[in-house]
Design an enzyme around this catalytic site. Structure first.
Site, PDB file in Angstrom:
ATOM      1  CB  SER A 204      -0.988  -0.021   1.361  1.00 43.64           C
ATOM      2  OG  SER A 204      -1.912   0.970   1.184  1.00 43.64           O
ATOM      3  CG  ASP A 274     -16.535 -16.408 -12.190  1.00 38.46           C
ATOM      4  OD1 ASP A 274     -15.004 -16.476 -12.199  1.00 38.46           O
ATOM      5  OD2 ASP A 274     -17.103 -16.806 -11.308  1.00 38.46           O
ATOM      6  CG  ASP A 277     -11.227 -17.452 -14.787  1.00 43.17           C
ATOM      7  OD1 ASP A 277     -12.029 -18.335 -15.066  1.00 43.17           O
ATOM      8  OD2 ASP A 277     -11.214 -16.489 -13.781  1.00 43.17           O
ATOM      9  CG  ASP A 281     -13.384 -19.500  -9.533  1.00 46.48           C
ATOM     10  OD1 ASP A 281     -13.380 -18.630 -10.155  1.00 46.48           O
ATOM     11  OD2 ASP A 281     -11.992 -19.973  -9.268  1.00 46.48           O
ATOM     12  CB  ILE A 283     -11.979 -15.787  -8.186  1.00 47.19           C
ATOM     13  CG1 ILE A 283     -12.144 -15.858  -6.679  1.00 47.19           C
ATOM     14  CG2 ILE A 283     -10.572 -15.431  -8.344  1.00 47.19           C
ATOM     15  CD1 ILE A 283     -11.762 -17.141  -5.893  1.00 47.19           C
ATOM     16  CG  ASP A 418      -6.181  -2.973  -3.683  1.00 52.22           C
ATOM     17  OD1 ASP A 418      -7.149  -2.173  -2.919  1.00 52.22           O
ATOM     18  OD2 ASP A 418      -5.036  -2.990  -3.334  1.00 52.22           O
ATOM     19  CG  HIS A 458      -5.501  -2.377   0.228  1.00 56.68           C
ATOM     20  ND1 HIS A 458      -4.852  -1.910  -0.972  1.00 56.68           N
ATOM     21  CD2 HIS A 458      -5.065  -1.854   1.368  1.00 56.68           C
ATOM     22  CE1 HIS A 458      -3.968  -0.953  -0.492  1.00 56.68           C
ATOM     23  NE2 HIS A 458      -4.081  -0.755   0.945  1.00 56.68           N
TER      24      HIS A 458
END
Ligand code: NAG
Ligand code: NAG
Ligand code: NAG
Ligand code: NAG
Ligand code: NAG
Ligand code: NAG
Ligand code: NAG
Ligand code: NAG
Length: 565
Positions: A204, A274, A277, A281, A283, A418, A458
């Site tokens: 950060s 989603d 890729d 899932d 993600i 993030d 983050h």
């Protein structure tokens, strides 16, 4: 032959002598109450008298035994727990250094008695004024002589910057730079020799501080671990302050609620992105491939007060949130929130309809007005912070040639989810380095590698395999290079084995407390992107493959010629 045998014989004798010597050394060191500990205690305490630095007042030099809880006096309440339990035997040294007539920083060192010969300078977080005691302890426990500062002010807020250039300068770079120099002297004084390798670790604001050191190359670091960096700092700050006027206040009519962001909008993002890729899932592996708009969520005309679709105004707001920040002239200033982040961090940071805490920077530094009105911040004001750019805090210089020449390595990571610092700023920086230095990825790989971590928020947290060993709060199952970015960097620096991917771990129920690994994923280095191969257990990292994007040159999003052909 005879000579060979003779050598062999000598070697055995030598080994015997060596192992006897080593055994006696170990015997001396062992019981913790032994001679070595008494010596370490004496040596540590003596630093209070013998160790001198300019403009510096030593506050404390004391031996702290493994397991001791120390109270952190006068700790600002924004800096977390007022005490910490130390997990190795250390010499703790702290001091105050004056940097100007109205500025100075507080310094802390944790010097482990069981030292590996490595030195690490730690950065900070947020608006900077907190020593990261947890990370001092964690890195000391892993054998590093570790130092950190309060970055020139106490507490995680910007009031100390108000009409005080000295405090701004400490925050921009000076506290880190001076503490690294001081820390190297301290190491020599305490251990009687220099560290064999020097590292920097931060996320950060700490990620920005690491890149500042890489860009300016004033201090020798063999390795820099920089995560979720607050680089392009001035635009980042304007961006953070830009959301309240976009979303409107939480009491305004038609305000998009938490439930809408994490419900219909997040679901719509996943429905569209989603699967890109190869596996659904929850993600998104490559958010750069997701060009999301909320147009499909528009309520049919005639429907009123529905929460399962959006009004025209709400669609506009969502689309603005997923567009880069631009100046009134239309210049690109800072990337959009990454799709996926709305379901989790961004919704509680930027999309709350209340003043974003870190817009304090606008108030006290940029506009220098304690009555600054965050609700009135408009695009005409977006470029003000960058025009000011105090002490080069922007940290967006793509020329790393001096750092490279010094032989340094950078391991850079950023979590795709993030919700505080857009993950897209990181590939933008990588591309800037590529364009500035005119290097293609295979050349950049020699000294700088960047990893996109799917399912990570983050500096930690997130829905996916985010435990990567970057900080005390985000350790993986082991401190081996396979599970830890810190140790992957050490192995790269010291053994020349560069990481092609970094492994993240997801625990059952998302918490390390369960101790049960759910799955691991190998996060690819940029510009590769992670793709499920269509067969095999998706929880097996080897069912995924890092794919090189076709036609990638040196400048993502810029149709430049590929250097690879
Ligand atoms: C440490 O601080 C916590 C509050 O964060 C407090 O509950 C605890 O009692 C303290 N421990 C010691 C040993 O002082
Ligand atoms: C500190 O003490 C704990 C508990 O006795 C022990 O497990 C650990 O190995 C010690 N740590 C170090 C670095 O000596
Ligand atoms: C050290 O500096 C801090 C500010 O960073 C200040 O609050 C404190 O009083 C100083 N301590 C001493 C002993 O000078
Ligand atoms: C709006 O935000 C304020 C400040 O955080 C909070 O006190 C209030 O409860 C919120 N109101 C609504 C309607 O969410
Ligand atoms: C929609 O909500 C507004 C404000 O709460 C209310 O005045 C109006 O009657 C509602 N309309 C319908 C069709 O429910
Ligand atoms: C702040 O700005 C908003 C939007 O321009 C305005 O509605 C509000 O009245 C201002 N508040 C103050 C205290 O000036
Ligand atoms: C925006 O910029 C104008 C012109 O400099 C200034 O008067 C105004 O106070 C600024 N407003 C905010 C909210 O930053
Ligand atoms: C995970 O959470 C579920 C639901 O709360 C609970 O039943 C289960 O025991 C948890 N698993 C572990 C390993 O803690």
């Amino acid at each position: 032959m005879v000579n060979l045998r003779y050598d062999h014989y000598c070697w055995i004798i030598l080994s015997l002598i060596l192992s006897l010597l080593l055994a006696s050394v170990e015997g001396n060191q062992h019981p913790q109450t032994g001679h070595a500990v008494v010596e370490s205690k004496k040596k540590c305490a003596s630093l209070a008298e013998t160790f001198k630095l300019p403009n510096t007042k030593i506050l404390l030099a004391e031996y702290v035994e493994n397991g001791t809880t120390i109270n952190l006096q006068n700790l600002d309440p924004t800096c977390g727990s007022p005490n910490i339990t130390v997990n190795s035997n250390i010499c703790r040294v702290s001091w105050n250094t004056t940097t100007g007539y109205k500025s100075g920083f507080r310094f802390e060192a944790f010097l482990p008695i069981d030292w590996s010969g490595r030195f690490v300078t730690l950065g900070n977080g947020g608006t900077g004024g907190c020593i990261l005691y947890g990370d001092l302890d964690s890195t000391a426990k892993q054998g590093f002589a570790a130092v950190d500062t309060n970055n020139g002010h106490d507490g995680d807020h910007a009031l100390p910057f108000f009409h005080n250039k000295g405090v701004q300068q400490d925050y921009a770079y000076r506290a880190v730079r001076m503490s690294a120099r001081q820390g190297k002297h301290l190491v020599r004084a305490f251990y009687g020799k220099s560290a064999r390798k020097s590292y920097y670790v931060g996320c950060s604001t700490g990620g920005r501080q690491g890149f500042k050191e890489a860009q300016d190359a004033q201090i020798h670091f063999d390795g820099i671990l920089a995560g979720s960096p607050a680089i392009d700092f001035n635009h980042l700050n304007s961006w953070g302050a830009s959301f309240l006027p976009i979303t409107g206040s939480n009491t305004s009519a038609g305000f998009i609620t938490f439930d809408q962001w994490t419900g219909i909008i997040h679901d719509d993002v996943l429905r569209k992105c989603d699967g890109l890729d190869g596996y659904k899932d929850g993600i998104i592996e490559d958010t750069l491939k997701c060009h999301y708009t909320a147009d499909d969520l528009l309520c049919p005309s005639g429907s009123a007060n529905r929460t399962d679709c959006l009004t025209e105004d709400q669609v506009k707001i969502v689309n603005r949130v997923y567009s880069p920040m631009r100046s009134i002239k239309g210049e690109y200033l800072y990337p959009r929130i990454q799709p996926g982040a709305e379901g989790f961090e961004a919704v509680i940071v930027y999309l709350t309809g209340t003043i974003f805490g870190y817009s304090d920077w606008q108030k006290y530094v940029v506009f220098k007005d304690p009555n600054w009105n965050a609700s009135a911040f408009d695009p005409a004001n977006y470029t003000k912070a960058q025009e000011l750019n105090p002490f080069g805090i922007q940290t967006f210089n793509g020329d790393l040639s001096a750092f490279r020449k010094n032989g340094g390595k950078i391991l850079h990571y950023h979590g795709n989810e993030d919700g505080i610092i857009s993950a897209e700023i990181s590939p933008r920086y990588y591309d800037l380095v590529s364009k500035t230095m005119k290097l293609a990825p295979h050349s950049i790989d020699q000294f700088y590698r960047f990893f996109r971590v799917s399912g990570m928020g983050h500096c930690g947290n997130g829905q996916g395999a985010h435990f990567i060993g970057n900080s005390q709060a985000n350790l993986g199952p082991t401190n081996e290079p396979e599970d830890s970015v810190l140790w992957a960097l050490v192995r790269w620096v010291e053994k020349g084995i560069a990481p092609d991917y970094i492994t993240g771990t997801a625990y059952v129920n998302g918490s390390r407390d369960t101790g049960i690994v759910d799955y691991q994923r190998k996060h690819c280095r940029y510009p590769f992107s992670n793709v499920y191969q269509g067969k095999g257990d998706p929880k097996d990292p080897n069912s995924w493959k890092c794919i090189y994007p076709q036609g990638y040159g040196y400048g993502h999003g810029h149709p430049t010629k590929s250097l690879l052909s």
